[in-house]
Motif scaffolding. Structure first.
Motif, short mmCIF file in Angstrom:
data_model
loop_
_atom_site.label_atom_id
_atom_site.label_comp_id
_atom_site.label_asym_id
_atom_site.label_seq_id
_atom_site.Cartn_x
_atom_site.Cartn_y
_atom_site.Cartn_z
N ASN A 1 0.48 1.15 6.00
CA ASN A 1 0.61 -0.28 5.69
C ASN A 1 1.91 -0.85 6.25
O ASN A 1 1.91 -1.96 6.81
CB ASN A 1 0.55 -0.52 4.18
CG ASN A 1 -0.87 -0.69 3.69
OD1 ASN A 1 -1.74 -1.11 4.43
ND2 ASN A 1 -1.09 -0.36 2.43
N LEU A 2 3.00 -0.12 6.12
CA LEU A 2 4.28 -0.58 6.66
C LEU A 2 4.22 -0.73 8.18
O LEU A 2 4.71 -1.71 8.75
CB LEU A 2 5.41 0.38 6.26
CG LEU A 2 5.80 0.37 4.79
CD1 LEU A 2 6.79 1.49 4.49
CD2 LEU A 2 6.36 -0.97 4.39
N ALA B 1 -1.94 3.18 -6.42
CA ALA B 1 -0.69 3.41 -7.15
C ALA B 1 -0.91 3.20 -8.66
O ALA B 1 -0.44 4.00 -9.48
CB ALA B 1 0.40 2.49 -6.63
N LEU C 1 -0.71 8.77 -0.98
CA LEU C 1 -0.06 7.47 -1.14
C LEU C 1 1.25 7.39 -0.35
O LEU C 1 1.46 6.46 0.42
CB LEU C 1 0.20 7.20 -2.62
CG LEU C 1 0.66 5.81 -2.99
CD1 LEU C 1 -0.37 4.76 -2.57
CD2 LEU C 1 0.88 5.72 -4.50
N SER C 2 2.11 8.39 -0.49
CA SER C 2 3.45 8.29 0.09
C SER C 2 3.53 8.71 1.57
O SER C 2 4.44 8.28 2.27
CB SER C 2 4.44 9.12 -0.72
OG SER C 2 4.15 10.49 -0.61
N GLN D 1 -3.83 0.20 -1.59
CA GLN D 1 -2.56 0.86 -1.89
C GLN D 1 -2.12 0.52 -3.32
O GLN D 1 -1.73 1.41 -4.08
CB GLN D 1 -1.49 0.43 -0.90
CG GLN D 1 -0.13 1.04 -1.20
CD GLN D 1 0.94 0.55 -0.23
OE1 GLN D 1 0.66 -0.05 0.79
NE2 GLN D 1 2.18 0.84 -0.58
N THR D 2 -2.22 -0.74 -3.68
CA THR D 2 -1.84 -1.17 -5.03
C THR D 2 -2.75 -0.54 -6.08
O THR D 2 -2.28 -0.03 -7.10
CB THR D 2 -1.90 -2.71 -5.13
OG1 THR D 2 -1.06 -3.27 -4.12
CG2 THR D 2 -1.48 -3.19 -6.50
N THR E 1 0.95 4.24 2.37
CA THR E 1 2.13 3.37 2.40
C THR E 1 2.74 3.29 3.80
O THR E 1 2.98 2.18 4.28
CB THR E 1 3.17 3.84 1.35
OG1 THR E 1 2.56 3.80 0.06
CG2 THR E 1 4.40 2.96 1.37
#
Length: 176
Positions: A82-83, A103, A74-75, A99-100, A79
């Motif tokens: 996506n950024l 999480a 995820l990190s 991603q949501t 993420t």
């Protein structure tokens, strides 16, 4: 070598508990524990509790392992990707939703593990020689919580697989 023996022993013990323990008591409802089953629990209390302690240690290591994988995915992967996509005006709704969901699922996994871990700790604390019915009822409850954890792991694995598929689709669209 010592670590491999410990892993094999832990795996064998966990397999025994998962495969044989549920079937040993599955036919009895929690309120109708037969005297034979009650006696079996009382007689084998020491080995049952030892097996549960080993399972507890194994589960703690497994939780740390999976938790680290989920956090890293995820990190350090989803993420930032996506950024980067948003920054380049290439955002993917599917990847943002994944991603949501990941999480949320990771948070559920952590909460469910804590609930299971507390239940397992309470189970181990029960003196099954003196309170076999209480022990059995808590065992059933703890098994149900462990099944919830198994479902959490399956959900997260599916989400991670889907994220890889989404990234492959994005990559194909970029190549066009």
């Amino acid at each position: 070598m010592k670590t491999n023996v410990a892993k094999i022993t832990t795996f064998a013990l966990a397999l025994f508990v998962l495969l044989f323990a549920p079937s040993a008591f599955a036919e009895e409802s929690s309120s109708q524990l037969s005297s034979k089953k009650r006696d079996q629990i009382s007689e084998n209390c020491g080995s049952i509790r030892q097996s549960l302690k080993l399972l507890q240690r194994s589960d703690a290591r497994t939780r740390t392992y999976y938790g680290a994988i989920y956090e890293t995915a995820l990190s350090k992967y989803i993420t930032p990707l996506n950024l980067r996509l948003v920054k380049n005006d290439l955002s993917s709704v599917a990847l943002i939703n994944l991603q949501t969901a990941l999480a949320t699922s990771r948070s559920n996994f952590s909460a469910d593990y804590i609930d299971y871990s507390k239940s397992l700790e309470e189970l181990i604390a029960i003196d099954c020689r003196l309170e076999p019915e209480t022990f059995y009822n808590k065992l059933v409850s703890t098994r149900e919580k462990r099944e919830v954890l198994q479902d959490d792991v399956k959900t997260i694995s599916t989400l991670l697989t889907n994220s890889v598929k989404s990234v492959e689709i994005i990559k194909e669209n970029l190549d066009d």
